[in-house]
Design a protein around this motif. Structure first.
Motif, PDB file in Angstrom:
ATOM      1  N   PHE A 177      86.784  27.762 -51.724  1.00  0.00           N
ATOM      2  CA  PHE A 177      87.355  27.401 -50.425  1.00  0.00           C
ATOM      3  C   PHE A 177      86.591  26.249 -49.783  1.00  0.00           C
ATOM      4  O   PHE A 177      85.408  26.043 -50.043  1.00  0.00           O
ATOM      5  N   GLY A 225      88.479  33.891 -43.670  1.00  0.00           N
ATOM      6  CA  GLY A 225      88.017  33.282 -44.920  1.00  0.00           C
ATOM      7  C   GLY A 225      87.226  34.257 -45.777  1.00  0.00           C
ATOM      8  O   GLY A 225      87.381  34.298 -46.996  1.00  0.00           O
ATOM      9  N   GLN A 226      86.375  35.065 -45.125  1.00  0.00           N
ATOM     10  CA  GLN A 226      85.571  36.024 -45.883  1.00  0.00           C
ATOM     11  C   GLN A 226      86.461  37.097 -46.502  1.00  0.00           C
ATOM     12  O   GLN A 226      86.234  37.528 -47.626  1.00  0.00           O
ATOM     13  N   HIS A 257      76.298  39.158 -45.708  1.00  0.00           N
ATOM     14  CA  HIS A 257      75.387  40.304 -45.773  1.00  0.00           C
ATOM     15  C   HIS A 257      74.776  40.467 -47.153  1.00  0.00           C
ATOM     16  O   HIS A 257      73.954  41.352 -47.352  1.00  0.00           O
ATOM     17  N   TYR A 294      83.096  46.963 -48.999  1.00  0.00           N
ATOM     18  CA  TYR A 294      82.028  46.081 -49.483  1.00  0.00           C
ATOM     19  C   TYR A 294      81.901  44.797 -48.678  1.00  0.00           C
ATOM     20  O   TYR A 294      80.887  44.117 -48.754  1.00  0.00           O
ATOM     21  N   VAL A 295      82.940  44.446 -47.933  1.00  0.00           N
ATOM     22  CA  VAL A 295      82.892  43.174 -47.206  1.00  0.00           C
ATOM     23  C   VAL A 295      83.067  43.379 -45.694  1.00  0.00           C
ATOM     24  O   VAL A 295      82.154  43.117 -44.916  1.00  0.00           O
ATOM     25  N   ILE A 304      79.859  43.638 -42.877  1.00  0.00           N
ATOM     26  CA  ILE A 304      79.707  42.479 -41.989  1.00  0.00           C
ATOM     27  C   ILE A 304      79.844  42.933 -40.541  1.00  0.00           C
ATOM     28  O   ILE A 304      79.052  42.562 -39.672  1.00  0.00           O
ATOM     29  N   VAL A 355      84.950  45.049 -59.222  1.00  0.00           N
ATOM     30  CA  VAL A 355      86.326  44.803 -59.665  1.00  0.00           C
ATOM     31  C   VAL A 355      86.428  44.932 -61.187  1.00  0.00           C
ATOM     32  O   VAL A 355      87.358  45.532 -61.706  1.00  0.00           O
ATOM     33  N   GLU A 383      89.628  36.633 -47.306  1.00  0.00           N
ATOM     34  CA  GLU A 383      90.375  35.973 -48.379  1.00  0.00           C
ATOM     35  C   GLU A 383      89.520  35.800 -49.621  1.00  0.00           C
ATOM     36  O   GLU A 383      90.003  35.907 -50.754  1.00  0.00           O
ATOM     37  N   ALA A 384      88.227  35.514 -49.411  1.00  0.00           N
ATOM     38  CA  ALA A 384      87.334  35.375 -50.563  1.00  0.00           C
ATOM     39  C   ALA A 384      87.271  36.688 -51.337  1.00  0.00           C
ATOM     40  O   ALA A 384      87.236  36.696 -52.572  1.00  0.00           O
ATOM     41  N   ALA A 385      87.273  37.802 -50.600  1.00  0.00           N
ATOM     42  CA  ALA A 385      87.252  39.107 -51.261  1.00  0.00           C
ATOM     43  C   ALA A 385      88.573  39.363 -51.996  1.00  0.00           C
ATOM     44  O   ALA A 385      88.586  39.859 -53.123  1.00  0.00           O
ATOM     45  N   ARG A 386      89.684  38.984 -51.357  1.00  0.00           N
ATOM     46  CA  ARG A 386      90.981  39.135 -52.032  1.00  0.00           C
ATOM     47  C   ARG A 386      91.033  38.264 -53.272  1.00  0.00           C
ATOM     48  O   ARG A 386      91.572  38.671 -54.307  1.00  0.00           O
ATOM     49  N   ALA A 387      90.461  37.060 -53.167  1.00  0.00           N
ATOM     50  CA  ALA A 387      90.576  36.082 -54.259  1.00  0.00           C
ATOM     51  C   ALA A 387      89.811  36.511 -55.510  1.00  0.00           C
ATOM     52  O   ALA A 387      90.067  35.977 -56.590  1.00  0.00           O
ATOM     53  N   ILE A 388      88.858  37.435 -55.388  1.00  0.00           N
ATOM     54  CA  ILE A 388      88.233  37.930 -56.616  1.00  0.00           C
ATOM     55  C   ILE A 388      88.838  39.281 -57.016  1.00  0.00           C
ATOM     56  O   ILE A 388      88.251  40.026 -57.792  1.00  0.00           O
ATOM     57  N   GLY A 389      90.016  39.571 -56.487  1.00  0.00           N
ATOM     58  CA  GLY A 389      90.780  40.715 -56.990  1.00  0.00           C
ATOM     59  C   GLY A 389      90.439  42.055 -56.364  1.00  0.00           C
ATOM     60  O   GLY A 389      90.752  43.088 -56.928  1.00  0.00           O
ATOM     61  N   MET A 390      89.786  42.048 -55.192  1.00  0.00           N
ATOM     62  CA  MET A 390      89.433  43.325 -54.575  1.00  0.00           C
ATOM     63  C   MET A 390      90.656  44.003 -53.969  1.00  0.00           C
ATOM     64  O   MET A 390      91.530  43.340 -53.412  1.00  0.00           O
ATOM     65  N   ARG A 410      96.289  41.714 -57.813  1.00  0.00           N
ATOM     66  CA  ARG A 410      94.839  41.909 -57.986  1.00  0.00           C
ATOM     67  C   ARG A 410      94.418  41.507 -59.393  1.00  0.00           C
ATOM     68  O   ARG A 410      93.419  40.823 -59.581  1.00  0.00           O
ATOM     69  N   ARG A 434      94.448  37.764 -59.771  1.00  0.00           N
ATOM     70  CA  ARG A 434      93.343  37.078 -59.091  1.00  0.00           C
ATOM     71  C   ARG A 434      92.041  37.174 -59.871  1.00  0.00           C
ATOM     72  O   ARG A 434      91.131  36.379 -59.652  1.00  0.00           O
ATOM     73  N   ASN A 484      82.993  30.517 -47.496  1.00  0.00           N
ATOM     74  CA  ASN A 484      83.340  31.936 -47.326  1.00  0.00           C
ATOM     75  C   ASN A 484      82.473  32.886 -48.121  1.00  0.00           C
ATOM     76  O   ASN A 484      82.951  33.873 -48.667  1.00  0.00           O
ATOM     77  N   PHE A 525      79.775  35.923 -48.634  1.00  0.00           N
ATOM     78  CA  PHE A 525      79.586  37.167 -47.906  1.00  0.00           C
ATOM     79  C   PHE A 525      78.193  37.129 -47.276  1.00  0.00           C
ATOM     80  O   PHE A 525      77.191  37.150 -47.986  1.00  0.00           O
TER      81      PHE A 525
END
Lengths: 234, 256
Positions: free
Chosen positions: B90, A125-126, B98, A143-144, A148, B112, A128-135, B80, B83, B94, B96
């Motif tokens: 979600f 999920g974490q 840290h 960064y993720v 972690i 981004v 996917e959250a990074a992918r979902a903001i276009g990373m 990308r 998105r 989800n 982050f």
């Protein structure tokens, strides 16, 4: 007991800094080996652990091969090898360089596995959250995923770093004047106080390692970890 | 929604399989700018998969997607870019772990979108204020309640300035007393004109906020209707059964 024979100004100075300024040794050299060893093996370990976790196939196999080879040989033999083998290839490293290279290569294999276990702890999920903001993949990693993983593996890293510090004592076998070698020299000269000398060495290692683990403990606090390692978002 | 406006998102005959299982059969749906569509249906009907195909978290096996008039690309860089314009929230937040709440929000704009630290920070503070969490900006997710975490997650998605927001069961993992604070934020967002696709089991919310309900059954959209019509008089047999079950559950919960 012959403590007064051990606690001379000259002995203490040699245990702390060796024959500085001619040649750095003793506790100071142990610390230099430890610090550079930790930084080097951590960087290399993160790279190899990440590649083994999610690299392109050839690199994944290479990383796995690296880990399997390096952690199945003894560090001591590797140190000898790093000292005696390079001259055959026209390079003559110093004792210091040989020990350092062997330690970095050896510990990177273990740290790679610690990093891999940390990456396994990152939830899908974490990511996917990074992918979902276009990373991009690299951004997700830097960064993720890796931060972690790093936070989750602080306790395991601490153990590894403690082992690394203790293993710097093996350097005495090729005559590098870190604190164990200095202690051995003092003992050879005194001859009558081995228990005192080696008790003192034990105390020195205990204090060094206890300080190291206390320092690492700080990073188990999210705020401290964030302040030191999440500079990229500040 | 006005019929004349060009659709923001057009889904045509979308198909998705996981092995032998056909999760989406042939889904066709068009979303106008500013429209709020609630996707309802039983568990396993394909609602989440539909959302995840829209922003490319799942790769469809067939059909076409048009976003703002152009076909959704399949290249990595194209996805990308897509998105950045489609925000997603979600079920399990989800966040982050840290990063602080503010850093969770500012990471996307910073890395981004390439904003300066000052700009990204400003975006984060503004959006956290909008979801009523100004006082939690420097807290870590571990120290936030589920409702607070989900509001940070909404702010994180909004920070990319998306033109479409996808909500994948945003309140299903929340304790009941926290559901409303999240729904309030979503309601305000809808009022402000955001285009939204919401997968939710909150039927009351769908009824109040959605412009349209899309009902899914076994991988197909069986019926779309205005919420009032859908909940009062569903046309298909499957929807009638679904609405009947949902209403019965509500009655048994409230004891009416």
């Amino acid at each position: 007991m012959n403590w007064q024979l051990v606690f001379t100004e000259n002995n203490i100075r040699r245990l702390l800094i060796g024959d500085f300024p001619d040649a750095l040794g003793g506790v100071a050299l142990t610390l230099v080996l430890t610090v550079i060893g930790i930084i080097g093996s951590t960087l290399l370990g993160f790279l190899i652990g990440y590649l083994r976790f999610t690299g392109p196939k050839p690199l994944r196999y290479a990383a796995a091969g690296y880990v399997e080879f390096l952690r199945n040989i003894p560090l001591l033999v590797l140190i000898f090898w790093a000292y005696f083998a390079p001259p055959y290839f026209g390079v003559t490293p110093s004792k210091f360089t040989s020990v350092l290279v062997a330690m970095v290569l050896f510990n990177a294999a273990y740290i790679a596995e610690v990093v891999r276990s940390g990456l396994l702890s990152v939830s899908i999920g974490q990511i996917e959250a990074a992918r979902a903001i276009g990373m991009s993949g690299l951004q997700q990693a830097l960064y993720v995923m890796l931060p972690i993983a790093a936070f989750n593996t602080v306790p395991a890293m601490t153990s590894r770093y403690i082992t690394l510090l203790k293993n710097t004592s093996l350097a005495f076998l090729i005559g590098l004047a870190e604190v164990t070698e200095i202690g051995r020299q003092i003992n050879n000269r005194l001859l009558v106080a081995p228990v005192e000398v080696y008790t003192l060495l034990l105390a020195i290692y205990f204090i060094l390692n206890r300080s190291l683990s206390a320092g690492m403990r700080l990073f188990e606090d999210r705020r401290v970890f964030n302040r030191v390692f999440c500079f990229f978002v500040r | 929604m006005s019929a004349s406006a060009a659709p923001l998102l057009e889904i045509e005959n979308l198909n998705k399989r996981f092995g032998a299982l056909e999760v989406l059969k042939s889904v066709t749906l068009s979303i106008a700018p500013g429209e709020v569509v609630a996707v309802c249906g039983a568990s396993g009907s394909g609602k989440s998969t539909l959302l995840r195909c829209i922003n490319g978290l799942e790769t469809p096996d067939g059909g076409r997607l048009h976003f703002r008039g152009t076909e959704v690309p399949t290249t990595k860089s194209g996805l990308r870019e897509l998105r950045c314009h489609i925000g997603m929230v979600f079920q399990s937040f989800n966040l982050f772990p840290h990063l602080t709440a503010a850093q969770n929000v500012s990471l996307g704009p910073r890395k981004v979108l390439g904003k300066s630290p000052a700009e990204a920070n400003e975006i984060a503070r503004t959006l956290l204020a909008r979801v009523d969490l100004s006082d939690k900006a420097d807290s870590f997710p571990d120290f936030l309640s589920g409702g607070q975490q989900q509001r940070v997650a909404i702010a994180r998605a909004l920070a990319m300035q998306p033109s479409l927001m996808l909500f994948d069961e945003p309140t299903s993992a929340l304790d009941p007393e926290m559901v409303n604070e999240v729904l309030d934020v979503m309601g305000k967002l809808a009022q402000a004109g955001m285009t939204m696709i919401i997968v939710s089991h909150e039927m009351n919310f769908a009824r109040e906020v959605a412009d349209r309900v899309a009902f899914m059954h076994q991988g197909d959209i069986v019926e779309t209707a205005a919420p009032e019509d859908f909940f009062r008089a569903p046309r298909s047999a499957q929807a009638q059964r679904f609405v009947g079950t949902v209403l019965r559950q509500r009655l048994s919960i409230t004891g009416e």
